[in-house]
Design a protein around this motif. Structure first.
Motif, PDB file in Angstrom:
ATOM      1  N   GLN A  70       0.863  -1.174   0.000  1.00 11.71           N
ATOM      2  CA  GLN A  70       0.000   0.000   0.000  1.00 11.71           C
ATOM      3  C   GLN A  70       0.902   1.226   0.000  1.00 11.71           C
ATOM      4  OE1 GLN A  70      -2.561  -0.307   3.347  1.00 11.71           O
ATOM      5  NE2 GLN A  70      -3.650  -2.064   2.542  1.00 11.71           N
ATOM      6  N   PHE A  71       0.786   2.028  -1.036  1.00  9.22           N
ATOM      7  CA  PHE A  71       1.569   3.242  -1.142  1.00  9.22           C
ATOM      8  C   PHE A  71       0.717   4.418  -0.703  1.00  9.22           C
ATOM      9  CE2 PHE A  71       3.630   0.523  -4.305  1.00  9.22           C
ATOM     10  CZ  PHE A  71       4.941   0.643  -3.897  1.00  9.22           C
ATOM     11  N   SER A  72       1.343   5.313   0.023  1.00  9.35           N
ATOM     12  CA  SER A  72       0.643   6.540   0.381  1.00  9.35           C
ATOM     13  C   SER A  72       1.540   7.711   0.003  1.00  9.35           C
ATOM     14  CB  SER A  72       0.321   6.556   1.881  1.00  9.35           C
ATOM     15  OG  SER A  72       1.518   6.510   2.622  1.00  9.35           O
TER      16      SER A  72
END
Length: 77
Positions: A70-72
Motif C-alpha cells: 500500500q503506497f501513500s
C-alpha cells in the motif's frame, strides 16, 4: 508494519515478502517448468519446453498471488 506481519514476512533482495506466497510461487513455477521439461520430446528442445513452463508458472503466480503493498503519497509542501 505490525508485529504479526513481521513474523510472516522475510526480507528478500531488500524487500519484504510473505513466506506463504513465496513458497506457493516457487512450487507453481517448479511444477510447471519441470512439467514442461518432462513433456518435451526426447531429442527435441527440452530446455525450451522448460523455459516455457517457467514463464507459464510466473504468469499463473502473478494471477493467483495479489500484491499486498500500500503506497501513500504525502505532500511535503
Amino acid at each position: 508494519m505490525s508485529t504479526e506481519s513481521k513474523k510472516e514476512n522475510v526480507e528478500v533482495w531488500e524487500d519484504f515478502v510473505n513466506i506463504k506466497d513465496l513458497v506457493w510461487s516457487l512450487l507453481i513455477c517448479s511444477i510447471t517448468s519441470l512439467g514442461g521439461y518432462l513433456v518435451a520430446p526426447e531429442d527435441q528442445q527440452p530446455l525450451l519446453f522448460g523455459l516455457v513452463g517457467a514463464v507459464l508458472g510466473f504468469i499463473i503466480s502473478t494471477i493467483i498471488i495479489k500484491p499486498k503493498r500500500q503506497f501513500s503519497y504525502t505532500d511535503e509542501e
